[in-house]
Design an enzyme around this catalytic site. Structure first.
Site, short mmCIF file in Angstrom:
data_model
loop_
_atom_site.label_atom_id
_atom_site.label_comp_id
_atom_site.label_asym_id
_atom_site.label_seq_id
_atom_site.Cartn_x
_atom_site.Cartn_y
_atom_site.Cartn_z
N HIS A 21 -20.16 -46.49 29.78
CA HIS A 21 -20.43 -47.92 29.64
C HIS A 21 -21.87 -48.15 29.18
O HIS A 21 -22.12 -48.97 28.30
CB HIS A 21 -20.18 -48.60 31.00
CG HIS A 21 -20.07 -50.07 30.92
ND1 HIS A 21 -19.27 -50.72 30.00
CD2 HIS A 21 -20.63 -51.06 31.69
CE1 HIS A 21 -19.35 -52.03 30.19
NE2 HIS A 21 -20.18 -52.26 31.20
N SER B 121 -21.40 -55.99 28.23
CA SER B 121 -20.45 -56.05 29.34
C SER B 121 -20.07 -57.50 29.63
O SER B 121 -19.54 -58.18 28.75
CB SER B 121 -21.05 -55.34 30.55
OG SER B 121 -20.08 -55.08 31.54
N ASP C 138 -16.13 -44.93 28.19
CA ASP C 138 -16.39 -46.05 29.10
C ASP C 138 -15.31 -46.13 30.16
O ASP C 138 -14.12 -46.27 29.85
CB ASP C 138 -16.43 -47.35 28.28
CG ASP C 138 -17.05 -48.51 29.03
OD1 ASP C 138 -16.90 -48.56 30.27
OD2 ASP C 138 -17.65 -49.38 28.38
#
Length: 267
Positions: free
Chosen positions: A248, A96, A220
């Site tokens: 995610h 991320s 995601d």
């Protein structure tokens, strides 16, 4: 083994250093900590690899100075850890927000010590939409996130956690996961949110020349999979692995597949 490493005067970051063998350095996402890779530590250590998880400043167990929450400072902290631990020939994995921080580390400090870059659900080359880049959130949506954090950070974290996974997970797990974000400082959480909103890495992403593997959950809702498709089309030496049943948090939603693909990459 946990240790604190000084990255500047009166600022230390917390590092988990577990196992022996080829090092794999993990940079976590916003606003979590290296504990979010709990499901990967044993898989690495049992297979002869050294897990090194860094808590970014302001987050997790690291010190939380008032200012300097941007990718340059985070990359500098990573470099200080790499230097202190005398790491070479390591795999750098950024999840991320840890993805663009990993790219910035390579831009600012070179790729000589990095043998492979792993970008997992990366918020790269940028997290928000801009001219010529239609993927991700709109900048004003991040402004709303910041306002919600300032108003009710625990409430926002609960909502954010609900977006993180595509599969259902137990209530105790979700409470634990939320606790990772709540352990972080409020001002660090907001500072990094501004970095996610504003930072630009398209040119430096295109310039990557080392081997790059992209992991991304097809479902995601935080960093859309189109970000990794853009990078796969743009980075010369890249491979994309899609996790079809994941959001995610693919390292939780499809933990077994994630660990299998991770170990395959390391061989």
């Amino acid at each position: 083994m946990g240790k604190w490493i000084e990255v500047e005067q009166d600022v230390q970051v917390y590092v988990e250093d577990i196992g022996q063998g080829e090092p794999v350095v993990f940079i976590h996402g916003w606003p979590l900590s290296n504990k979010s890779f709990e499901g990967q530590i044993s898989a690495l250590a049992e297979n002869g690899y050294r897990y090194i998880g860094i808590d970014l400043r302001g987050l997790g167990k690291s010190d939380r100075p008032w200012s300097e929450y941007n990718y340059d400072m985070a990359a500098s902290d990573v470099d200080k850890v790499v230097t202190e631990l005398e790491l070479t020939n390591f795999v750098l994995g950024g999840f991320s927000m840890g993805g663009p921080i990993s790219i910035r580390y390579i831009t600012n400090y070179g790729a000589d010590k990095v043998k492979h870059l792993l970008l997992m659900g990366a918020a790269a080359p940028r997290f928000t939409q801009a001219e010529g880049f239609e993927f991700g959130m709109k900048p004003e949506e991040v402004d709303d996130i910041i306002a919600n954090i300032e108003k009710d950070r625990p409430g926002f974290i609960e909502e954010f956690s609900g977006m993180f996974f595509a599969k259902d997970h137990s209530e105790p797990f979700m409470k634990w996961f939320q606790s990772l974000a709540l352990e972080s400082s409020a001002h660090g959480t907001i500072g990094y949110a501004k970095a996610l909103r504003d930072e630009e890495l398209r040119k430096e992403t295109k310039a990557l020349s080392l081997p790059v593997t992209l992991f991304h959950g097809a479902k995601d809702e935080i960093c859309p999979v189109e970000l990794s498709h853009w990078m796969n089309d743009t980075i010369a030496n890249s491979t994309l692995v899609t996790f079809e049943e994941s959001g995610h948090g693919m390292n939780v939603d499809e933990k077994d597949k994630f660990n299998e693909e991770l170990l395959k990459l390391l061989k």
